[in-house]
Structures are given as C-alpha cells and as structure tokens.
Design a protein around this motif. Structure first.
Motif, PDB file in Angstrom:
ATOM      1  N   ARG A  64      30.485  21.480   7.341  1.00 37.91           N
ATOM      2  CA  ARG A  64      31.504  21.630   6.294  1.00 37.91           C
ATOM      3  C   ARG A  64      32.128  20.279   5.939  1.00 37.91           C
ATOM      4  NH1 ARG A  64      36.172  26.149   5.752  1.00 37.91           N
ATOM      5  NH2 ARG A  64      34.333  27.455   5.833  1.00 37.91           N
ATOM      6  N   PRO A  65      32.139  19.947   4.648  1.00 33.10           N
ATOM      7  CA  PRO A  65      32.764  18.698   4.227  1.00 33.10           C
ATOM      8  C   PRO A  65      34.211  18.605   4.732  1.00 33.10           C
ATOM      9  CG  PRO A  65      31.571  19.651   2.394  1.00 33.10           C
ATOM     10  CD  PRO A  65      31.526  20.654   3.509  1.00 33.10           C
ATOM     11  N   LYS A  66      34.624  17.423   5.096  1.00 34.21           N
ATOM     12  CA  LYS A  66      35.985  17.135   5.564  1.00 34.21           C
ATOM     13  C   LYS A  66      36.248  17.621   6.980  1.00 34.21           C
ATOM     14  CE  LYS A  66      37.898  15.361   1.792  1.00 34.21           C
ATOM     15  NZ  LYS A  66      38.619  16.242   0.918  1.00 34.21           N
ATOM     16  N   SER A  67      35.263  18.218   7.644  1.00 29.65           N
ATOM     17  CA  SER A  67      35.529  18.700   9.002  1.00 29.65           C
ATOM     18  C   SER A  67      35.282  17.617  10.035  1.00 29.65           C
ATOM     19  CB  SER A  67      34.671  19.931   9.314  1.00 29.65           C
ATOM     20  OG  SER A  67      33.305  19.572   9.404  1.00 29.65           O
ATOM     21  N   GLN A  68      34.577  16.545   9.649  1.00 34.08           N
ATOM     22  CA  GLN A  68      34.227  15.504  10.612  1.00 34.08           C
ATOM     23  C   GLN A  68      34.768  14.158  10.150  1.00 34.08           C
ATOM     24  OE1 GLN A  68      32.489  16.575  13.330  1.00 34.08           O
ATOM     25  NE2 GLN A  68      32.652  18.592  12.347  1.00 34.08           N
ATOM     26  N   ALA A  69      35.105  13.315  11.125  1.00 33.11           N
ATOM     27  CA  ALA A  69      35.569  11.974  10.774  1.00 33.11           C
ATOM     28  C   ALA A  69      34.374  11.045  10.613  1.00 33.11           C
ATOM     29  CB  ALA A  69      36.493  11.457  11.873  1.00 33.11           C
ATOM     30  N   ALA A  70      34.372  10.278   9.514  1.00 37.75           N
ATOM     31  CA  ALA A  70      33.351   9.245   9.345  1.00 37.75           C
ATOM     32  C   ALA A  70      33.710   8.082  10.266  1.00 37.75           C
ATOM     33  CB  ALA A  70      33.314   8.790   7.892  1.00 37.75           C
ATOM     34  N   LEU A  71      32.717   7.264  10.615  1.00 39.81           N
ATOM     35  CA  LEU A  71      33.009   6.062  11.397  1.00 39.81           C
ATOM     36  C   LEU A  71      33.583   5.014  10.456  1.00 39.81           C
ATOM     37  CD1 LEU A  71      29.616   5.925  13.297  1.00 39.81           C
ATOM     38  CD2 LEU A  71      31.817   6.668  14.223  1.00 39.81           C
ATOM     39  N   PRO A  72      34.439   4.118  10.965  1.00 36.85           N
ATOM     40  CA  PRO A  72      34.888   3.039  10.086  1.00 36.85           C
ATOM     41  C   PRO A  72      33.669   2.210   9.665  1.00 36.85           C
ATOM     42  CG  PRO A  72      35.785   2.799  12.330  1.00 36.85           C
ATOM     43  CD  PRO A  72      34.972   4.032  12.328  1.00 36.85           C
ATOM     44  N   PRO A  73      33.503   1.927   8.371  1.00 32.31           N
ATOM     45  CA  PRO A  73      32.309   1.222   7.926  1.00 32.31           C
ATOM     46  C   PRO A  73      32.198  -0.156   8.587  1.00 32.31           C
ATOM     47  CG  PRO A  73      33.797   1.691   6.074  1.00 32.31           C
ATOM     48  CD  PRO A  73      34.429   2.256   7.303  1.00 32.31           C
ATOM     49  N   ASP A  74      31.009  -0.500   9.026  1.00 35.13           N
ATOM     50  CA  ASP A  74      30.778  -1.760   9.716  1.00 35.13           C
ATOM     51  C   ASP A  74      29.753  -2.576   8.929  1.00 35.13           C
ATOM     52  OD1 ASP A  74      30.137  -3.825  11.370  1.00 35.13           O
ATOM     53  OD2 ASP A  74      29.569  -2.580  13.085  1.00 35.13           O
ATOM     54  N   PRO A  75      30.258  -3.499   8.073  1.00 32.69           N
ATOM     55  CA  PRO A  75      29.343  -4.231   7.182  1.00 32.69           C
ATOM     56  C   PRO A  75      28.373  -5.122   7.963  1.00 32.69           C
ATOM     57  CG  PRO A  75      31.648  -4.937   6.861  1.00 32.69           C
ATOM     58  CD  PRO A  75      31.666  -3.889   7.906  1.00 32.69           C
TER      59      PRO A  75
END
Ligand code: FAD
Ligand code: AMP
Lengths: 266, 336
Positions: B166-177
C-alpha cells in the motif's frame, strides 16, 4: 449472449467496529447475533452490469457462488434481480481456500458451464479485499481481462469498458469471450421486486462439488491454496472518538482547530 | 517449471510516470532493503518501458543494489498481458525469492496475473512485510474487512513470494546520491502479439493543486455538503491547509465532485496525516479508502453516524455552523 457472474457471500461490512469479533482459533469473523450476510457489494454491481447487457443484447445470466454456509435468501438475490440460473459450489474440498485455489474452482465451473461470452466478477470482495480472483480466472481460461470497469458496452462482438485509474479515465476494448471486473462506477444495482423475490425463493440452485467439477481435491480449498492466514486480529483500538464540544457549534469548530494544532497535526 | 532456486533476491517491479520513478518505488525499495538484509540477499528492481535507462538509474540512490531494464518501444504504455509476459520471463532469469509491486492501479492489475503464471502466493495491499526467521517465508500484514481487522499472511513456499504494498505505508530510504551503477539491459522479447486488450481512448482529469495521493491533509466531503456550490468551501479550506479534497460516492452521485476524486473501495485510497470528514456518514466502502490515515476527524450533524466510531475527534453539528469558524481558526493558527 451468455453471461457468467461470480458472486461471493460475505459478512455484513456494516458491522460496527465495536461489535466486530474474530474467532482466533479459526481466524474467521464471528458475526454479531442478528446480523445477516450480504452479497459482496461490487458483486451486486457485477450482476447489475450483466443484467444491463442482457437487457440490451438478450441472453442468459448464470450466477456462480462458492460458499459452504450459504444463506439462501442472500445467494438468491441475483436471481431476484433477474439472473436466470444459480450454481452453488459447495463441499468440504472447497474449505479454507485462498484467492488462487478459489480461482481454480471458479475457472473449472466456468469451463463446465462453457460457451460463455462474458464473465463478470467484482473487482474485489468486500471482506478480504484481495482483488485477485477475477484476473486469475481470466488467466486460467486464457481470455482477456479488464479490471475495475464502470460503464461497459458490447459493440461489434467486443466488450468495451471504461475504467478510472488515478486521474485518467480510459476505455479499453477486448474481443469476446472476455472477463471484466466491476468497479463501483457501474452505478446503482436494481432493487428486486417482491414478486421476483418470491419467484427466486422457489428456484433451486444447482449444487456442484469438486467431483462434479472434475477437479482434483488437491487443487481447491486449503489444499490448493498458496497462502496461509497465520493470524486475523483486531488492532488495539486507539480509543473512543473524542467529542469536541462548545457553547455553540462555531466554538466547537474553533476547538477542533486548536486540538489539531496542539497535536501538531496541522 | 517451478522456480526453486533460492537466490534470496528481492525484486521490485518498477513504475515510471512522466519521466520519473514513481514515489511508491522508493517506498518499496525501503521495505525491500530490510527484507534483503533479513534474507542476506540482493535488492534489485526492474523497469519496463521505452528509453528509460537514464530514469531507471534513479533507483540506485533510492537503495537498489542492481537495476534492470527491459527497454522496448512496445512497452511505452502499460498493457497487462504484455507486461505480465515480460516480467514472467524476467523472473525466470533473475529467480527472485520475493517479488514486490506497488498496490497502485497498475500493480493491482498486474500482480494477480503474475501470481497465477508463477504459481506464487500473493498478498494484496500490504502495510507490513517481514521475513520469518525460521522458514524464510514472506510474512505480510494487510488490512481486511474495510480496515476493521488485520490479517497476517504467510505467502508460501513457491518462489517468488509476492506482495503488493500500500502506498504511503512504508518509509523510503533517504536518497543517497553517492550510490550509482549501471542499469543492466535484459534481453527479453516483448511480444506485442500476446496483448489481448487495447486502449481505445483516454482522458485525464485536470488536477488543481496537490494530488490527493500526495496530500498530507485530505478534506473529505460527503452528501451532507448539499451542493456543488458548497463544495468550494472545502476546496478553499484544503488550499489553506496545504491539502487536497476527496469525496464520497454520495457526493459524486450528487454531482458535487468529479468521480476521479472519489475515495473508497476500488476508488482512490489515501493515507494522509489527517483526514477531515465533513458531511460523511462513514460507510465501510468509503472508510476502506481512508482507514489508514494517521488521524481522522469528522464533522457531522448526526451523532449516531458510523463515522464517529472510526474518528479520533468529532464535532456534532451542521458543517455550515462549524466549518467557517474552524477555517478561520486554522488560518489564524497557521499564520501565527
Ligand atoms: C458497490 C458499492 C461500492 C461503493 N463504493 C464506494 C466508494 O468507493 N466510496 C464511497 O465513498 N462510497 C462507496 N459506496 C457508497 C457507500 O455505501 C455510501 O453510500 C456512501 O459512502 C455515502 O456517502 P456519504 O457519506 O457522502 O452520504 P450519506 O451516507 O448520505 O451521509 C451523509 C452524511 O452527512 C451528514 N449531514 C447531512 N447534512 C449535514 C450538514 N449540514 N452538516 C453536517 N453533516 C451533515 C448526515 O448526517 C450523514 O451522516 C459504495 C456503495 C456500493 C453499493
Ligand atoms: N467464493 C466466491 N464465490 C464466487 N465468486 C467469488 C468468490 N470469491 C471471489 N469471487 C469473485 O472474485 C471477485 C474478487 O474476489 P477477491 O479476489 O477475493 O477480492 C469477487 O468480487 C467475486 O466476483
């Protein structure tokens, strides 16, 4: 035209949360006393969609329900709405199925009935909300499948269905035979007339078990399931609704804003 | 043939829109990372589309160890049988242990077809995923019965185990360029002849302001709003709250609002910080679409409306009396 509609009986989704109980031994819902099961709402719309197509093009609507504890007045509702035949799949072998093994049984029933032009399912059943059985039946029968359809029509031997995905509304076309899953934009389902309810009451469903379907017991019910429910539970409720009151409704409105601010929600 | 190779690979089925990786994919990579670490395997993602190599690279920064692509002009737009046949072949090649899709309109359309083809156990619309430490099985938690209960499902032993999330149910990782890499092009034949359906026309509704799915605050309006004219009150409020307006079927049936903004079962689903329900009775078909909101508040003139048993905060009253004062106070608080 020959239409097949797959209809599921489910516990009444309007059971209030406070009276919603689960039997942890069987992982099933224990309906409160006096509550009657219902036809899953999108399945009622699936019946409606098929009846409208029948009204326009003629033909016959057969409803198929897989259920081991049917309430006859519930599963006969599609007959009262105007469906012609009812097939009830019933038997120990079907017990404890998941979406996959249910689709196996329903696809076998469709194959046994044969000669269908259009199969209509609900997009998802109102109890388990899987949204899997329709597309799985289409895969099993190797026919096209359009999901979450609102308005539908048959033009030149093809089904055309309108579906809204995100902010886009698209019209999708497929040759018959095909399967569509009805979404809630079908519109309102017709109310059965008393006379038709009485007539439906006198009509008997055809009852088939796994053997009648010619399907091995290992492919249906719990034996054929790929997934297993380990636990069904009600989350610790966050508590009762906090009623925000004021001398006047306007004051209550202000207090609500303050409350949300205090909680850092806004 | 059944895939029994245990690669411990987690494979995320990518989704692109308007030249970007869609938000849910970052969330899938976030939860996928945890699953990959639990299994001791690799986190991969695969994108299907046309001229997508550059876009697909974004997934490295979002946490993917490896990024695959099937790049073909016939994959420009989603087509169910075509996409299913390509991903089926990709799964034969990459032999993932877990296959994750977003519970988006595309994911929900595609996943059951794949589960049938791969004979894989699928859990739909999950809000929590984990790996059983003993059996290494994928365990998925999903809301059922209109959000009134949760089910914990074992997705079984046929690999890959599948889930839509389900969208919004999980935290994305902070983007690591700093994380980059090369996208691996998979040589999979996308055969347009397998397509059984065809899109004949398409219209996209104009969205003013924030998209409902992205909004932190959603103001929901129901039949109790009374008219399309009154609907503007909600739009003004949502604008001041930095949110968006959603609707019940009741409101859409009355023509107060376009049906693309309808929330509920087989309509849109949202999980904002706050869902403010105004003139909404709280039918289960509606609540299914909003039950995962962090907080629910409601304004309804009927104290016995079911919405009060779902909300955290409630005001009993006519919205005509409650909402203007609420709105004024909100403005005051937000500017103060
Ligand atoms: C198959 C099927 C699928 C469905 N799918 C969906 C779906 O996806 N989404 C959805 O939303 N619905 C869906 N529904 C419809 C759903 O069952 C409800 O009928 C609908 O959600 C009711 O909308 P409502 O709350 O706006 O209207 P009502 O139920 O009519 O409630 C209006 C509420 O407003 C209150 N009110 C009236 N005037 C005022 C006032 N001046 N101030 C404050 N309060 C006031 C009333 O007390 C009442 O509680 C579906 C139904 C079916 C059969
Ligand atoms: N036991 C059943 N009997 C008849 N039809 C069913 C049954 N289970 C599912 N279906 C059909 O498949 C649709 C989707 O179900 P589900 O995948 O369980 O959400 C339902 O809306 C019905 O049309």
């Amino acid at each position: 035209m020959k239409f097949l509609v797959f209809v599921k009986q489910i516990p009444d989704p309007e059971i209030p949360p406070a009276r919603f109980r689960i039997d942890p031994q069987t992982n099933t819902v224990v309906p409160p006393v006096g509550s009657s099961p219902v036809v899953s709402l999108l399945d009622e719309l699936a019946v409606e969609a098929a009846l409208r197509l029948k009204d326009e093009h003629g033909g016959e609507v057969t409803v198929v329900t897989l259920c081991n504890n049917p309430a006859m007045n519930v599963i006969k509702k599609p007959l009262a709405m105007g469906a012609d035949e009812l097939v009830l799949l019933q038997g120990q072998a079907f017990e404890g199925g998941d979406a996959f093994s249910t689709a196996q049984a329903l696809a076998a029933a469709a194959a046994k009935i044969g000669d269908y032009d259009l199969i209509v399912c609900g997009t998802q059943a109102g109890d388990w909300d899987n949204g899997q059985v329709g597309p799985c039946i289409a895969e099993a029968l190797d026919i096209p499948c359009i999901t979450s359809v609102g308005h539908m029509e048959i033009v030149d031997g093809k089904i055309r269905g309108e579906r809204t995905i995100g902010d886009t509304t698209e019209t999708v076309e497929a040759p018959l035979p095909a399967l569509v899953t009805a979404g809630n934009n079908v519109g309102k389902a017709r109310y059965p007339k008393l006379r038709d309810i009485m007539a439906a009451g006198r009509k008997q469903p055809q009852v088939w078990n796994a053997q009648d379907l010619g399907i091995d017991h290992s492919r249906v019910g719990a034996a054929g399931a790929l997934t297993k429910v380990r636990r069904l539970y009600v989350e610790e409720s966050v508590g009762e609704c906090e009623m925000i009151e004021g001398e006047t409704p306007a004051e209550a409105g202000e207090k609500l804003a303050l409350k949300l601010r205090e909680m850092r929600i806004i | 043939m059944e895939n029994t190779k245990n690669t411990k690979r987690i494979l995320v089925v990518g989704e692109l829109a308007d030249g970007n990786v869609v938000g849910i994919i970052g969330e899938l990579l976030g939860v996928g990372r945890r699953l990959a670490d639990a299994l001791g395997g690799e986190l991969s993602t695969v994108f299907l589309g046309s001229s997508i190599i550059e876009t697909a690279k974004q997934a490295f920064a979002q946490g993917a160890d490896s990024v695959y692509a099937v790049d073909d002009t016939v994959l420009e737009d989603y087509q169910p049988e075509l996409y299913a046949s390509v991903i089926e072949k990709v799964c034969k090649d990459l032999a993932p242990s877990v296959l994750l899709l977003g519970a988006t309109p595309i994911g929900r359309d595609l996943a059951p077809r794949l589960s049938w083809r791969l004979k894989s156990g699928l859990a739909s619309d999950c809000v929590e995923l984990s790996i059983d430490p003993e059996t290494s099985a994928l365990i998925a938690t999903r809301p059922v019965y209109g959000g009134k209960a949760l089910a914990e499902v074992d997705c079984g032993t046929t690999l890959p185990a599948m889930a839509t999330v389900r969208p919004k149910s999980q935290a994305a990782l902070p983007p690591d360029p700093a994380r980059t890499g090369d996208v691996v092009l998979l040589n999979v034949y996308a055969d347009p002849a397998v397509a059984k359906t065809r899109v004949v026309s398409k219209t996209t509704a104009e969205v003013k302001g924030i998209r409902l799915e992205d909004a932190r605050i959603v103001v929901g309006g129901g039949r109790g709003m009374g008219s399309a004219e009154n609907w503007k009150v909600l739009e003004a409020l949502a604008e001041d709250l930095g949110g968006a307006v959603g609707a019940t079927r009741g409101a859409c049936d009355e023509g107060y609002c376009d049906t693309v903004f309808q929330l509920g079962i087989s309509s849109k689903r949202v999980a904002p910080e706050l869902y403010l329900a105004v003139g909404i009775s709280g039918a289960s078909q509606h609540m299914t679409g909003v039950s995962f909101s962090k907080h629910i508040a409601c304004i309804n003139r009927d104290a016995s409306a079911p919405i009060f048993s779902e909300a955290e905060f409630g005001v009993v009253g006519n919205w005509e009396d409650v909402l203007p004062a609420f709105h004024r106070k909100v403005k005051e608080l937000l500017s103060g």
